[in-house]
Design a protein around this motif. Sequence first.
Motif, PDB file in Angstrom:
ATOM      1  N   LEU A  72       0.819  -1.198   0.000  1.00 14.39           N
ATOM      2  CA  LEU A  72       0.000   0.000   0.000  1.00 14.39           C
ATOM      3  C   LEU A  72       0.864   1.264   0.000  1.00 14.39           C
ATOM      4  O   LEU A  72       1.978   1.256   0.517  1.00 14.39           O
ATOM      5  N   PRO A  73       0.344   2.364  -0.539  1.00 10.67           N
ATOM      6  CA  PRO A  73       1.066   3.638  -0.435  1.00 10.67           C
ATOM      7  C   PRO A  73       1.254   4.000   1.035  1.00 10.67           C
ATOM      8  O   PRO A  73       0.397   3.694   1.880  1.00 10.67           O
ATOM      9  N   PRO A  74       2.353   4.660   1.373  1.00 10.75           N
ATOM     10  CA  PRO A  74       2.645   4.988   2.777  1.00 10.75           C
ATOM     11  C   PRO A  74       1.864   6.196   3.276  1.00 10.75           C
ATOM     12  O   PRO A  74       2.444   7.212   3.698  1.00 10.75           O
ATOM     13  N   VAL A  75       0.549   6.096   3.253  1.00 14.58           N
ATOM     14  CA  VAL A  75      -0.316   7.175   3.721  1.00 14.58           C
ATOM     15  C   VAL A  75      -0.791   6.816   5.126  1.00 14.58           C
ATOM     16  O   VAL A  75      -1.400   5.758   5.321  1.00 14.58           O
ATOM     17  N   PRO A  76      -0.525   7.630   6.118  1.00 11.62           N
ATOM     18  CA  PRO A  76      -0.961   7.325   7.489  1.00 11.62           C
ATOM     19  C   PRO A  76      -2.458   7.054   7.557  1.00 11.62           C
ATOM     20  O   PRO A  76      -3.266   7.813   7.006  1.00 11.62           O
ATOM     21  N   ARG A 124      -7.205   0.734   7.723  1.00 11.53           N
ATOM     22  CA  ARG A 124      -8.556   0.662   7.171  1.00 11.53           C
ATOM     23  C   ARG A 124      -8.671  -0.322   6.021  1.00 11.53           C
ATOM     24  O   ARG A 124      -9.743  -0.472   5.437  1.00 11.53           O
ATOM     25  N   TRP A 125      -7.568  -0.989   5.714  1.00 17.23           N
ATOM     26  CA  TRP A 125      -7.552  -1.936   4.593  1.00 17.23           C
ATOM     27  C   TRP A 125      -8.512  -3.098   4.871  1.00 17.23           C
ATOM     28  O   TRP A 125      -8.414  -3.778   5.877  1.00 17.23           O
ATOM     29  N   GLY A 126      -9.468  -3.288   3.984  1.00 18.84           N
ATOM     30  CA  GLY A 126     -10.447  -4.358   4.128  1.00 18.84           C
ATOM     31  C   GLY A 126     -11.713  -3.953   4.836  1.00 18.84           C
ATOM     32  O   GLY A 126     -12.708  -4.686   4.781  1.00 18.84           O
ATOM     33  N   SER A 127     -11.716  -2.782   5.498  1.00 16.81           N
ATOM     34  CA  SER A 127     -12.925  -2.333   6.191  1.00 16.81           C
ATOM     35  C   SER A 127     -13.550  -1.107   5.514  1.00 16.81           C
ATOM     36  O   SER A 127     -14.763  -1.055   5.315  1.00 16.81           O
ATOM     37  N   SER A 128     -12.727  -0.129   5.145  1.00 14.79           N
ATOM     38  CA  SER A 128     -13.248   1.018   4.386  1.00 14.79           C
ATOM     39  C   SER A 128     -12.307   1.428   3.260  1.00 14.79           C
ATOM     40  O   SER A 128     -12.580   2.385   2.538  1.00 14.79           O
ATOM     41  N   VAL A 137      -7.880   1.615  -3.706  1.00 16.55           N
ATOM     42  CA  VAL A 137      -6.457   1.772  -4.002  1.00 16.55           C
ATOM     43  C   VAL A 137      -6.016   0.594  -4.867  1.00 16.55           C
ATOM     44  O   VAL A 137      -6.281  -0.568  -4.514  1.00 16.55           O
ATOM     45  N   MET A 138      -5.368   0.863  -5.974  1.00 19.57           N
ATOM     46  CA  MET A 138      -4.815  -0.196  -6.798  1.00 19.57           C
ATOM     47  C   MET A 138      -3.425  -0.520  -6.258  1.00 19.57           C
ATOM     48  O   MET A 138      -2.421   0.086  -6.630  1.00 19.57           O
ATOM     49  N   SER A 139      -3.377  -1.458  -5.333  1.00 25.54           N
ATOM     50  CA  SER A 139      -2.119  -1.797  -4.656  1.00 25.54           C
ATOM     51  C   SER A 139      -1.162  -2.492  -5.612  1.00 25.54           C
ATOM     52  O   SER A 139      -1.583  -3.169  -6.567  1.00 25.54           O
TER      53      SER A 139
END
Length: 309
Positions: free
Chosen positions: A123-127, A132-136, A229-231
């Motif tokens: 994933l991009p390094p965005v705080p 939230r990955w998988g939930s929102s 997000v296109m990981s």
Amino acid sequence: MTIQHPASEFDVIVVGGSYAGLSAATQLARARRRVLLIDAGQRRNRYAHYSHGFLGQDGREASAIVADGRAQLLKYPTVRWLEGSAVRAEAAPLNEDFRVTLADGRAFDARRLVLATGVVDELPPVPGLAERWGSSAFHCPYCHGYELEQGRIGVLATGPLSIHHAMMLPDWGTVTLLLNGAFEPDAAQQASLAARGVTLERAKVSAITDRATVVLEDGRKLALDGLFVMSRTHSGSPLAEQLGCAMDEGPMGMFVRTDMIKASTVAGVYVCGDAARAAGSVALAVADGTMAGVAAHQSLIFGAVAAAA
């Protein structure tokens, strides 16, 4: 001194106990073959509470689908389940079998291998994004878009391919493409996005808060219902490369090259699920696993062949 190894205890070793691996092992178990399934417990969608778009299982807890699959598989007496991390795969000494070694040093031989080892999302390094990955925050509109109830959707760009996401997602809600310095759409791309009703946001993203609120570098906040997000992805295991399987470059990362029956370029090695796809889903992983299991079984009868390099 040469150490003699006994004949293989197993017909097939399946590495990976998620959807693809369970599906492959089930076909082999029903053919009454001796199967060892090795699972490290790192299912890719372990962050998502629910699974969608899989026939007959739509909206069920993702973990429950896997738990049911495992329970059903283990009713077959020729299956052994082993929890552990497979760290090495190679041709077994003195015969035509394969050997898989675990992190604890234990090694097992089999006549065929099915690798269902999945991929890891980068994933991009965005705080706030990873939490939230998988939930929102998601990667698959077909898996999670409907549940956003045609709400406010953000696409966090990771490169030019994010236009694909942004062009699709208006079917699921009102879309803002957050460029975040990843790229700048050309005039034709901007016209296509505008035709789909996509809003462009060029300010850098500082953080994700609340459910999916995007905090921009200039202090503004965009309250969203979901974020896509296109990981980038990389292989969840080194085994395929250790064995010499050919790889292909997909839009999101490398994956193992296979043919229509999920045979890799190494005879006797079958690869299924996300590890052998440019993109995937639960339904596709189950289908891949079924094909790999059937192909591995038939190769024990008719002989193994490699996919064309």
